[in-house]
Enzyme design. Structure first.
Site, short mmCIF file in Angstrom:
data_model
loop_
_atom_site.label_atom_id
_atom_site.label_comp_id
_atom_site.label_asym_id
_atom_site.label_seq_id
_atom_site.Cartn_x
_atom_site.Cartn_y
_atom_site.Cartn_z
N LYS A 14 0.83 -1.22 0.00
CA LYS A 14 0.00 0.00 0.00
C LYS A 14 0.86 1.27 0.00
O LYS A 14 0.61 2.19 -0.77
CB LYS A 14 -0.94 0.03 1.23
CG LYS A 14 -1.91 -1.15 1.28
CD LYS A 14 -2.92 -0.99 2.42
CE LYS A 14 -2.31 -1.08 3.82
NZ LYS A 14 -1.78 -2.42 4.16
N ARG A 128 11.39 -6.74 4.75
CA ARG A 128 11.34 -5.30 5.02
C ARG A 128 11.90 -4.99 6.41
O ARG A 128 12.56 -3.98 6.61
CB ARG A 128 9.88 -4.83 4.91
CG ARG A 128 9.70 -3.34 5.12
CD ARG A 128 8.29 -2.91 4.76
NE ARG A 128 7.39 -3.03 5.90
CZ ARG A 128 6.07 -2.77 5.85
NH1 ARG A 128 5.51 -2.40 4.71
NH2 ARG A 128 5.32 -2.88 6.91
N ARG A 134 11.40 -1.02 11.74
CA ARG A 134 10.11 -1.14 12.43
C ARG A 134 10.10 -2.39 13.29
O ARG A 134 10.25 -3.50 12.80
CB ARG A 134 8.97 -1.22 11.40
CG ARG A 134 8.62 0.12 10.79
CD ARG A 134 7.53 0.00 9.77
NE ARG A 134 6.32 -0.66 10.27
CZ ARG A 134 5.19 -0.71 9.58
NH1 ARG A 134 5.11 -0.15 8.41
NH2 ARG A 134 4.14 -1.32 10.10
N ARG A 146 -0.51 -9.31 13.05
CA ARG A 146 -1.04 -8.21 12.22
C ARG A 146 -1.89 -8.75 11.08
O ARG A 146 -2.95 -8.20 10.77
CB ARG A 146 0.12 -7.36 11.67
CG ARG A 146 0.78 -6.52 12.76
CD ARG A 146 2.15 -6.02 12.35
NE ARG A 146 2.11 -5.16 11.19
CZ ARG A 146 3.16 -4.93 10.41
NH1 ARG A 146 4.33 -5.52 10.66
NH2 ARG A 146 3.04 -4.12 9.39
O1 C5P Z 1 -0.60 0.81 8.13
P1 C5P Z 1 0.61 0.26 8.85
O2 C5P Z 1 0.81 -1.19 8.59
O3 C5P Z 1 1.82 1.08 8.66
O4 C5P Z 1 0.23 0.38 10.40
C1 C5P Z 1 1.14 -0.03 11.39
C2 C5P Z 1 0.41 -0.27 12.68
O5 C5P Z 1 -0.29 0.91 13.09
C3 C5P Z 1 -0.69 -1.34 12.59
O6 C5P Z 1 -0.16 -2.65 12.72
C4 C5P Z 1 -1.55 -0.95 13.80
O7 C5P Z 1 -0.95 -1.36 15.01
C5 C5P Z 1 -1.51 0.57 13.74
N1 C5P Z 1 -2.66 1.10 12.98
C6 C5P Z 1 -3.92 1.09 13.57
N2 C5P Z 1 -5.01 1.58 12.91
C7 C5P Z 1 -4.88 2.08 11.67
C8 C5P Z 1 -3.62 2.12 11.04
C9 C5P Z 1 -2.51 1.61 11.73
O8 C5P Z 1 -4.06 0.63 14.69
N3 C5P Z 1 -5.97 2.55 11.02
MG MG Z 2 2.29 1.05 5.07
#
Ligand code: C5P
Ligand code: MG
Length: 190
Positions: A14, A128, A134, A146
């Site tokens: 994404k 990654r 991260r 996740r």
């Molecule tokens: O979108 P991304 O994978 O970078 O998000 C990292 C973390 O941020 C997610 O695993 C989650 O813990 C948190 N997150 C969330 N709610 C969202 C976007 C991200 O809790 N809408």
């Molecule tokens: Mg992302």
């Protein structure tokens, strides 16, 4: 104005594809994950609160995430629209986004999902994790959590947008250019 929700499990690509769309269509890229990470880095109150969830691969409570998203949209009122990357992740977030965009006299024009199978996702995220810095990419157990949170709480959003005839998907496996072309064909028609 064109507002797109870029959808898919963690590791689907994404963020990478949002950057392409941002450039090609002059859209604002709003990544809630990036906003959380910058808050964590700056040790803001919001960052400290979000960290305990993110470190476990859990979702941050809706009211925190929704508030942060609204601020980001208000601060970025330029360009041809928005790419929402990583948001919404729950039905409550999707409803809040609809209501909020209505107050701005606009809407989500389409959700586009990047389809990638689970084992490819886990491998991509582990890869990654070697360079992203991260913590939630570095541990296979957190990665799998996740992905599982995605199936439990987020994947249902496909139905939410499908009912509104706003759901699209593309094959998320291939080169970055190929996938960007697949997305562009859809965005052009929105
Ligand atoms: O979108 P991304 O994978 O970078 O998000 C990292 C973390 O941020 C997610 O695993 C989650 O813990 C948190 N997150 C969330 N709610 C969202 C976007 C991200 O809790 N809408
Ligand atoms: Mg992302």
């Amino acid at each position: 104005m064109t507002n797109i929700v870029l959808f898919g499990p963690p590791g689907a690509g994404k963020g990478t594809q949002a950057e392409r769309l941002k450039t090609n269509f002059k859209l604002n890229h709003i990544s809630t994950g990036d906003l959380f990470r910058s808050n964590i880095k700056n040790q803001t109150e919001l960052g400290n609160k979000a960290k305990e969830y993110i470190d476990k691969g859990e979702l941050v409570p809706d009211e925190v995430t929704i508030g942060m998203l609204k601020e980001a949209v208000k601060e970025n009122q330029h360009g041809n629209g928005f790419i929402f990357d990583g948001f919404p992740r729950t039905v409550a977030q999707a409803k809040a986004l609809d209501e909020f965009l209505l107050t701005l006299k606009t809407e989500v024009h389409g959700m586009i999902a990047l389809d990638v199978n689970d084992e490819v996702l886990v491998q991509r995220l582990l890869e990654r994790g070697k360079t992203s810095g991260r913590a939630d990419d570095a541990n296979e157990e957190i990665i799998r959590n996740r992905v599982s949170v995605y199936y439990k709480e987020t994947s249902i959003l496909k139905d939410y947008y499908q009912e509104k005839n706003k759901y699209y998907s593309v094959d998320g496996v291939g080169s970055i250019d190929e996938i960007a072309d697949r997305l562009a064909q859809i965005v052009e028609k929105l």
